[in-house]
Write a protein that holds these residues in place. Structure first.
Motif, PDB file in Angstrom:
ATOM      1  N   VAL A 196     -42.727 -33.744  79.005  1.00  0.00           N
ATOM      2  CA  VAL A 196     -43.397 -32.840  79.949  1.00  0.00           C
ATOM      3  C   VAL A 196     -44.666 -32.345  79.269  1.00  0.00           C
ATOM      4  CG1 VAL A 196     -43.255 -30.723  81.305  1.00  0.00           C
ATOM      5  CG2 VAL A 196     -41.204 -32.114  80.948  1.00  0.00           C
ATOM      6  N   ILE A 197     -45.786 -32.453  79.964  1.00  0.00           N
ATOM      7  CA  ILE A 197     -47.075 -32.050  79.394  1.00  0.00           C
ATOM      8  C   ILE A 197     -47.781 -31.073  80.327  1.00  0.00           C
ATOM      9  CG2 ILE A 197     -47.384 -34.210  78.113  1.00  0.00           C
ATOM     10  CD1 ILE A 197     -49.338 -35.081  80.385  1.00  0.00           C
ATOM     11  N   THR A 198     -48.650 -30.259  79.743  1.00  0.00           N
ATOM     12  CA  THR A 198     -49.600 -29.516  80.573  1.00  0.00           C
ATOM     13  C   THR A 198     -50.623 -30.533  81.071  1.00  0.00           C
ATOM     14  OG1 THR A 198     -50.951 -28.991  78.633  1.00  0.00           O
ATOM     15  CG2 THR A 198     -49.312 -27.351  79.313  1.00  0.00           C
ATOM     16  N   ALA A 199     -51.027 -30.393  82.312  1.00  0.00           N
ATOM     17  CA  ALA A 199     -51.906 -31.416  82.889  1.00  0.00           C
ATOM     18  C   ALA A 199     -52.914 -30.784  83.826  1.00  0.00           C
ATOM     19  CB  ALA A 199     -51.081 -32.453  83.644  1.00  0.00           C
ATOM     20  N   TRP A 200     -54.012 -31.471  83.968  1.00  0.00           N
ATOM     21  CA  TRP A 200     -55.019 -31.049  84.935  1.00  0.00           C
ATOM     22  C   TRP A 200     -55.677 -32.284  85.518  1.00  0.00           C
ATOM     23  CZ3 TRP A 200     -55.061 -30.336  79.751  1.00  0.00           C
ATOM     24  CH2 TRP A 200     -56.053 -30.975  79.009  1.00  0.00           C
ATOM     25  N   GLN A 201     -56.130 -32.122  86.716  1.00  0.00           N
ATOM     26  CA  GLN A 201     -56.826 -33.196  87.429  1.00  0.00           C
ATOM     27  C   GLN A 201     -58.157 -32.636  87.920  1.00  0.00           C
ATOM     28  OE1 GLN A 201     -57.358 -36.258  87.924  1.00  0.00           O
ATOM     29  NE2 GLN A 201     -55.954 -37.066  89.462  1.00  0.00           N
ATOM     30  N   PRO A 202     -59.288 -33.253  87.565  1.00  0.00           N
ATOM     31  CA  PRO A 202     -59.462 -34.603  87.057  1.00  0.00           C
ATOM     32  C   PRO A 202     -59.047 -34.761  85.600  1.00  0.00           C
ATOM     33  CG  PRO A 202     -61.487 -33.776  88.090  1.00  0.00           C
ATOM     34  CD  PRO A 202     -60.586 -32.618  87.894  1.00  0.00           C
ATOM     35  N   HIS A 203     -58.452 -35.887  85.283  1.00  0.00           N
ATOM     36  CA  HIS A 203     -58.200 -36.342  83.925  1.00  0.00           C
ATOM     37  C   HIS A 203     -57.848 -37.813  83.990  1.00  0.00           C
ATOM     38  CE1 HIS A 203     -56.745 -36.742  79.843  1.00  0.00           C
ATOM     39  NE2 HIS A 203     -57.158 -35.515  79.576  1.00  0.00           N
ATOM     40  N   TRP A 204     -58.416 -38.575  83.071  1.00  0.00           N
ATOM     41  CA  TRP A 204     -58.253 -40.025  83.101  1.00  0.00           C
ATOM     42  C   TRP A 204     -56.800 -40.461  82.974  1.00  0.00           C
ATOM     43  CZ3 TRP A 204     -55.961 -42.378  78.955  1.00  0.00           C
ATOM     44  CH2 TRP A 204     -55.914 -41.652  77.756  1.00  0.00           C
ATOM     45  N   LYS A 205     -55.938 -39.617  82.396  1.00  0.00           N
ATOM     46  CA  LYS A 205     -54.543 -40.042  82.205  1.00  0.00           C
ATOM     47  C   LYS A 205     -53.831 -40.287  83.535  1.00  0.00           C
ATOM     48  CE  LYS A 205     -52.811 -35.293  81.418  1.00  0.00           C
ATOM     49  NZ  LYS A 205     -54.068 -34.591  81.153  1.00  0.00           N
ATOM     50  N   PHE A 206     -54.307 -39.653  84.619  1.00  0.00           N
ATOM     51  CA  PHE A 206     -53.696 -39.915  85.929  1.00  0.00           C
ATOM     52  C   PHE A 206     -54.064 -41.309  86.439  1.00  0.00           C
ATOM     53  CE2 PHE A 206     -53.127 -35.359  85.842  1.00  0.00           C
ATOM     54  CZ  PHE A 206     -51.924 -35.182  86.505  1.00  0.00           C
ATOM     55  N   ASN A 207     -55.152 -41.873  85.924  1.00  0.00           N
ATOM     56  CA  ASN A 207     -55.525 -43.242  86.278  1.00  0.00           C
ATOM     57  C   ASN A 207     -54.849 -44.265  85.381  1.00  0.00           C
ATOM     58  OD1 ASN A 207     -57.766 -41.376  87.117  1.00  0.00           O
ATOM     59  ND2 ASN A 207     -58.525 -43.236  88.081  1.00  0.00           N
ATOM     60  N   SER A 208     -54.543 -43.867  84.140  1.00  0.00           N
ATOM     61  CA  SER A 208     -54.029 -44.811  83.157  1.00  0.00           C
ATOM     62  C   SER A 208     -52.508 -44.829  83.064  1.00  0.00           C
ATOM     63  CB  SER A 208     -54.614 -44.485  81.776  1.00  0.00           C
ATOM     64  OG  SER A 208     -56.020 -44.588  81.803  1.00  0.00           O
ATOM     65  N   TYR A 209     -51.862 -43.749  83.488  1.00  0.00           N
ATOM     66  CA  TYR A 209     -50.404 -43.669  83.433  1.00  0.00           C
ATOM     67  C   TYR A 209     -49.868 -43.276  84.809  1.00  0.00           C
ATOM     68  CZ  TYR A 209     -51.373 -43.183  78.398  1.00  0.00           C
ATOM     69  OH  TYR A 209     -51.832 -43.362  77.117  1.00  0.00           O
ATOM     70  N   ASP A 210     -48.670 -43.741  85.124  1.00  0.00           N
ATOM     71  CA  ASP A 210     -48.003 -43.320  86.358  1.00  0.00           C
ATOM     72  C   ASP A 210     -47.308 -41.991  86.090  1.00  0.00           C
ATOM     73  OD1 ASP A 210     -48.767 -45.557  87.859  1.00  0.00           O
ATOM     74  OD2 ASP A 210     -47.100 -46.738  87.083  1.00  0.00           O
ATOM     75  N   ILE A 211     -48.065 -40.911  86.265  1.00  0.00           N
ATOM     76  CA  ILE A 211     -47.529 -39.561  86.064  1.00  0.00           C
ATOM     77  C   ILE A 211     -47.803 -38.733  87.309  1.00  0.00           C
ATOM     78  CG2 ILE A 211     -47.770 -39.632  83.550  1.00  0.00           C
ATOM     79  CD1 ILE A 211     -50.314 -37.976  83.822  1.00  0.00           C
ATOM     80  N   ARG A 212     -47.072 -37.643  87.448  1.00  0.00           N
ATOM     81  CA  ARG A 212     -47.216 -36.796  88.633  1.00  0.00           C
ATOM     82  C   ARG A 212     -46.951 -35.344  88.255  1.00  0.00           C
ATOM     83  NH1 ARG A 212     -41.779 -36.218  89.325  1.00  0.00           N
ATOM     84  NH2 ARG A 212     -40.546 -38.056  88.765  1.00  0.00           N
ATOM     85  N   PHE A 213     -47.529 -34.442  89.052  1.00  0.00           N
ATOM     86  CA  PHE A 213     -47.271 -33.021  88.861  1.00  0.00           C
ATOM     87  C   PHE A 213     -45.860 -32.676  89.319  1.00  0.00           C
ATOM     88  CE2 PHE A 213     -51.969 -32.659  89.058  1.00  0.00           C
ATOM     89  CZ  PHE A 213     -52.181 -31.863  87.947  1.00  0.00           C
ATOM     90  N   LEU A 214     -45.235 -31.749  88.618  1.00  0.00           N
ATOM     91  CA  LEU A 214     -43.978 -31.180  89.082  1.00  0.00           C
ATOM     92  C   LEU A 214     -44.268 -30.092  90.108  1.00  0.00           C
ATOM     93  CD1 LEU A 214     -41.968 -30.751  85.735  1.00  0.00           C
ATOM     94  CD2 LEU A 214     -41.607 -32.485  87.524  1.00  0.00           C
ATOM     95  N   GLU A 215     -43.416 -29.999  91.095  1.00  0.00           N
ATOM     96  CA  GLU A 215     -43.545 -28.924  92.079  1.00  0.00           C
ATOM     97  C   GLU A 215     -43.375 -27.573  91.385  1.00  0.00           C
ATOM     98  OE1 GLU A 215     -40.632 -29.676  95.056  1.00  0.00           O
ATOM     99  OE2 GLU A 215     -41.459 -31.631  95.607  1.00  0.00           O
ATOM    100  N   ASP A 216     -44.057 -26.583  91.920  1.00  0.00           N
ATOM    101  CA  ASP A 216     -44.056 -25.230  91.346  1.00  0.00           C
ATOM    102  C   ASP A 216     -43.675 -24.239  92.440  1.00  0.00           C
ATOM    103  OD1 ASP A 216     -44.570 -22.874  89.957  1.00  0.00           O
ATOM    104  OD2 ASP A 216     -46.762 -23.064  90.111  1.00  0.00           O
TER     105      ASP A 216
END
Length: 294
Positions: A196-216
């Motif tokens: 589990v990582i802290t994430a923000w979009q835009p960020h290239w990792k969303f293009n390079s990895y199949d990852i998604r935000f968790l619901e909050d």
């Protein structure tokens, strides 16, 4: 503060000039002209991939207008402080309304807010698609040992600490850096391990990895934010061309992701990736360069 890039290339700079205007608002009859050629502009940034992309792009555009541009990497609070006290001319990485809310509250009255340069960005916690959880309230020490974050003191880390408390999680948010977090994601992803990582979009990792935000479900993170441009007081009067170019600066999530991904996947220097984006998006850049002073 440390300078990470000092740019002085002015070849092919746009021929921009304006008549100097007196304090009463009338043209100076001496005919003295203002030209950006060789004038110095300093932009600050937090060295996140997203802000390296945006600041290098707008820095090169300001160079094209004739300015000598220095980019200086600092921590989040000093980025605001340096612009508020006039040591820097501005920055294009104000994540609002939540991520940099405390800095905006403290220094917002001492800077000039030029509004968003990108809209629809988002922060939160993210996981790889192969994990079978969908919501923050499903997190526990049975799922992961920690939440891997970025720099201590970043707004997203403050929000994540609030998430741990709000959801009464039995795991902690561990500060690291953008690069270290992405390296941890890469290692876990390649081995299909939970992370589990802290994430923000835009960020290239969303293009390079199949990852998604968790619901909050508790709504700790803002669902939609924007990135704004802030400049120092007096910039409009002293450097009207730079002020207007910074005011014109606006692009889309896919634009920022394109620059970041070019760096990450093609092992390209961020300055080169920024220039390639400028070359490929000439019409947009020319709109930024259109100023009343031309």
């Amino acid at each position: 503060m440390r300078s990470i890039l000092k740019k002085s290339t002015t070849a092919g700079a746009a021929a921009l000039s304006v008549l100097v205007v007196s304090a009463c608002g009338e043209e100076d009859t001496s005919g003295e002209a203002y030209s950006p050629e060789g004038e110095e502009i300093t932009l600050t940034l937090v060295a996140w991939d997203s802000e390296l992309a945006s600041t290098n792009v707008i820095g090169k555009v300001l160079e094209e207008a004739g300015y000598d541009v220095t980019l200086t990497a600092v921590e989040q609070a000093p980025m605001w402080i340096s612009t508020a006290n006039g040591d820097a001319d501005g920055f294009v990485g104000a994540w609002l309304p939540s991520d940099m809310a405390s800095e905006y509250e403290e220094y917002g009255d001492d800077v000039v807010d030029l509004g968003p340069n990108l809209e629809g960005n988002r922060t939160g916690l993210a996981v790889p698609d192969y994990m079978d959880i969908t919501s923050i309230d499903e997190l526990s020490s049975d799922v992961v040992d920690e939440i891997i974050g970025i720099d201590a003191g970043a707004g997203i880390m403050t929000s994540t600490e609030e998430v741990v408390e709000t959801y009464d999680l039995d795991i902690e948010a561990t500060p690291s850096s953008d690069a270290a977090m992405t390296a941890a994601l890469d290692s876990a992803y390649n081995n299909e391990e939970p992370i589990v990582i802290t994430a923000w979009q835009p960020h290239w990792k969303f293009n390079s990895y199949d990852i998604r935000f968790l619901e909050d479900p508790e709504g700790v993170y803002e669902e939609e934010e924007e990135i704004r441009t802030m400049v120092r007081e007096g910039l409009e009067e002293e450097h009207p061309v730079a002020y207007e170019i910074l005011d014109n600066f606006y692009w889309e999530t896919e634009d920022m992701n394109e620059v970041m991904q070019d760096v990450a996947e093609n092992d390209k220097d961020v300055e080169d990736a920024a220039q390639d984006w400028i070359d490929d998006n000439r019409e947009t850049v020319d709109e930024w360069l259109e100023t009343a002073e031309q």
